[in-house]
Write an enzyme that holds these catalytic residues in place. Structure first.
Site, short mmCIF file in Angstrom:
data_model
loop_
_atom_site.label_atom_id
_atom_site.label_comp_id
_atom_site.label_asym_id
_atom_site.label_seq_id
_atom_site.Cartn_x
_atom_site.Cartn_y
_atom_site.Cartn_z
N HIS A 151 0.83 -1.20 0.00
CA HIS A 151 0.00 0.00 0.00
C HIS A 151 0.87 1.26 0.00
O HIS A 151 0.61 2.21 0.75
CB HIS A 151 -0.89 0.03 1.26
CG HIS A 151 -1.95 -1.02 1.28
ND1 HIS A 151 -2.70 -1.31 2.41
CD2 HIS A 151 -2.40 -1.85 0.31
CE1 HIS A 151 -3.56 -2.28 2.13
NE2 HIS A 151 -3.40 -2.63 0.87
C1 LIG Z 1 -0.85 -8.24 -4.64
C2 LIG Z 1 -1.58 -6.97 -4.24
C3 LIG Z 1 -2.81 -7.09 -3.63
C4 LIG Z 1 -3.52 -5.93 -3.27
N1 LIG Z 1 -4.76 -6.07 -2.69
C5 LIG Z 1 -5.46 -4.97 -2.40
C6 LIG Z 1 -6.79 -5.06 -1.88
O1 LIG Z 1 -7.34 -6.15 -1.68
N2 LIG Z 1 -7.46 -3.89 -1.62
C7 LIG Z 1 -6.89 -2.67 -1.82
O2 LIG Z 1 -7.55 -1.67 -1.55
N3 LIG Z 1 -5.63 -2.55 -2.30
C8 LIG Z 1 -4.91 -3.66 -2.60
N4 LIG Z 1 -3.65 -3.53 -3.11
C9 LIG Z 1 -3.09 -2.19 -3.27
C10 LIG Z 1 -3.58 -1.52 -4.55
O3 LIG Z 1 -3.55 -2.42 -5.63
C11 LIG Z 1 -2.67 -0.32 -4.86
O4 LIG Z 1 -2.66 0.56 -3.76
C12 LIG Z 1 -3.14 0.46 -6.10
O5 LIG Z 1 -3.22 -0.37 -7.23
C13 LIG Z 1 -2.18 1.61 -6.39
O6 LIG Z 1 -2.65 2.32 -7.50
P1 LIG Z 1 -1.69 3.26 -8.34
O7 LIG Z 1 -2.49 3.70 -9.50
O8 LIG Z 1 -1.09 4.28 -7.45
O9 LIG Z 1 -0.48 2.32 -8.82
P2 LIG Z 1 -0.47 0.97 -9.65
O10 LIG Z 1 -1.76 0.23 -9.50
O11 LIG Z 1 0.80 0.27 -9.25
O12 LIG Z 1 -0.38 1.43 -11.17
C14 LIG Z 1 0.81 1.85 -11.76
C15 LIG Z 1 0.85 1.36 -13.19
O13 LIG Z 1 1.96 1.95 -13.84
C16 LIG Z 1 2.65 0.95 -14.56
N5 LIG Z 1 4.07 1.36 -14.62
C17 LIG Z 1 4.93 1.48 -13.59
N6 LIG Z 1 6.13 1.91 -14.02
C18 LIG Z 1 6.01 2.08 -15.35
C19 LIG Z 1 6.92 2.51 -16.36
N7 LIG Z 1 8.18 2.85 -16.08
N8 LIG Z 1 6.48 2.55 -17.64
C20 LIG Z 1 5.19 2.22 -17.96
N9 LIG Z 1 4.29 1.82 -17.02
C21 LIG Z 1 4.71 1.74 -15.74
C22 LIG Z 1 2.44 -0.33 -13.79
O14 LIG Z 1 2.61 -1.45 -14.64
C23 LIG Z 1 1.00 -0.15 -13.32
O15 LIG Z 1 0.10 -0.62 -14.28
C24 LIG Z 1 -2.93 -4.67 -3.49
C25 LIG Z 1 -1.68 -4.55 -4.11
C26 LIG Z 1 -1.01 -5.69 -4.49
C27 LIG Z 1 0.33 -5.55 -5.18
#
Ligand SMILES: Cc1cc2nc3c(=O)[nH]c(=O)nc-3n(C[C@H](O)[C@H](O)[C@H](O)COP(=O)(O)OP(=O)(O)OC[C@H]3O[C@@H](n4cnc5c(N)ncnc54)[C@H](O)[C@@H]3O)c2cc1C
Length: 447
Positions: free
Chosen positions: A376
């Protein structure tokens, strides 16, 4: 995915840092706009309670009530404290991800082009304005130019990485690595927060739990049940019952989140530090306790000018007295929970950490050894009205034009609970702000 909004006080703190467009009133409206509670009148994100129930789940809840926790029909109410069934992003037995909720309905739009398999390395600037990004696709160098803005959404670990490789970050570090400094901003990659969690494992007696549903023939049965009817243990999240509690009596709102799981996973020493998921043979259950707002903060820094080099992530966990006291209090709280009459007769013994771990010092030492992050991560490109913040209240990167960040890295103050709901709400809010306030000039002033 477990769906948790957090506490309204979290967003009061956001408002303090970033202004009313991120306060509880605005964020509550945003949650309501994105959520669909199964009646097809709401937003794109399906929220459901999950249909898998077994006797242990009710015993968990009864034990919580015996500890004076209110039984909550919805753990996303304005008063978070209590115990009840989690909500999930599940639709017809399948995970309803952000991609399915937001992207799929928009895929046919003529102004949307989705390109996968691309790794972005840097944002490219001309005259202080972001004009595009470069990186690789299938090993080949690529450069994409924009007439509009660049919106970075690579998550709380990779957004600060890309910014640092683009010359926005701690100036001394960038210079040391031979990177040109576009904006000297120490907050890029600082303030890293995650929820640190710890499992207590118990062996059950007179209760079957669900281990047998994940092993041998039971597993086969669960798989067929899921494939044929989209029900059973495979159609739900990792834990059915949750609780938000105050483990420290000085806390005014919950400081701890509990996930109560009707199965148990062995954590033999040789598997540490990353336990392999091995469902135990005997009936078992686990309690996962995680801090809601630890005060330790870590850093995400690049260690090389080469974008393919690994990041240096230093979490600094348990570096404050509050965090260490809370870690011990969480474990003691979980132990008190299983001593309640509603569940105690069904506990054979505590398998991990085991009752020999009893003093504060022993608990803390085991917590340090076996705790893991909840995945998280937030706050590494924090948003704020102050000039040291990475992005302003419209998510514009300070010091340059045409660049915004829209992901959990902008979270100004950590959220009390799982972070996916707030990630989606932040994205939705970002789209609203983008439409309202297109980036025109270099931002560097407090807004
Ligand atoms: C295994 C797991 C289980 C989880 N379970 C839960 C749950 O049950 N409930 C909950 O509320 N939260 C859960 N979480 C947390 C939640 O998924 C994250 O907090 C949330 O997805 C974060 O969103 P974000 O958009 O900030 O980042 P992310 O979802 O990480 O999105 C970032 C995106 O950018 C892409 N990216 C990164 N670097 C690059 C680059 N250099 N070039 C191109 N693309 C790139 C990645 O591939 C990804 O698609 C879980 C996380 C994980 C890993």
């Amino acid at each position: 995915m477990i769906y948790v909004r957090g506490q309204r006080q979290d967003y009061d703190a956001w408002e303090h840092c970033a202004g009313p467009s991120w306060g509880w009133a605005a964020m509550k409206q945003t949650f309501e706009a994105i959520e669909n509670h199964g009646d097809d009148r709401g937003g794109p994100v399906e929220i459901s309670k999950g249909a898998f129930r077994y006797s242990l789940t009710e015993r968990f809840i009864a034990a919580g009530e015996e500890m004076s926790l209110a039984r909550r029909a919805d753990l996303n109410g304005e008063d978070q404290e209590g115990i009840g069934y989690y909500s999930y992003n599940i639709k017809n037995g399948r995970r309803h991800s952000a991609a399915r909720a937001f992207l799929d309905p928009a895929r046919k739009r003529s102004n949307l082009y989705v390109l996968t398999g691309v790794e972005i390395h840097r944002v490219i600037f001309e005259g202080g304005k972001a004009v595009g990004v470069n990186g690789t696709k299938d090993g080949h160098p690529i450069f994409y130019r924009t007439q509009g803005e660049v919106i970075l959404s690579a998550g709380a670990l990779n957004s600060p990485k890309i910014l640092q490789h683009s010359g926005i970050g701690p100036g001394a570090l960038l210079s040391e690595l031979g990177l040109p400094v576009v904006v000297d901003r120490p907050a890029v990659g600082a303030n890293l927060h995650d929820h640190l969690g710890y499992f207590l494992n118990f062996r059950l007696k007179g209760e079957s739990g669900t281990n047998h549903r994940y092993r041998g023939l039971g597993l086969l049965g669960s798989m067929f049940q899921y494939m044929l009817r989209k029900t059973g243990p495979m159609a739900t999240g990792p834990s059915e019952v949750g609780a938000f509690v105050r483990a420290l009596c000085e806390s005014e709102t919950p400081d701890t989140q509990l996930h109560l799981l009707g199965y148990s996973v062995a954590t033999p020493e040789e598997n540490l530090p990353v336990p392999k998921p091995m469902i135990e043979k005997f009936p078992g259950m686990m309690i996962h306790c995680s801090s809601l707002r630890f005060t330790s903060r870590g850093t995400v820094r690049i260690g090389s000018a080469d974008p393919s080099a690994p990041l240096r992530i230093i979490p600094n966990w348990l570096s404050t007295d509050y965090d260490r006291r809370l870690a011990v209090a969480m474990v003691r709280y979980a132990r008190r929970l299983v001593e309640q009459p509603a569940i105690a007769p069904f506990i054979d013994k505590e398998v991990a950490p085991g009752t020999r771990i009893s003093s504060d010092e022993q608990i803390l030492e085991d917590f340090r050894r076996r705790s893991t992050c909840a995945l998280h991560a937030v706050s590494t490109c924090r948003m704020g009205r102050d000039l040291d913040a990475v992005v302003d209240s419209a998510l514009r990167v300070r010091g340059v034009a045409g660049l915004r960040v829209a992901d959990l890295s902008v979270v100004p103050v950590p959220i009390s609970g799982n972070t996916n709901a707030v990630a989606m709400a932040t994205g939705y809010r970002a789209a609203q702000l983008l439409k309202r306030e297109p980036s025109a000039s270099v931002t560097g002033m407090a807004t």
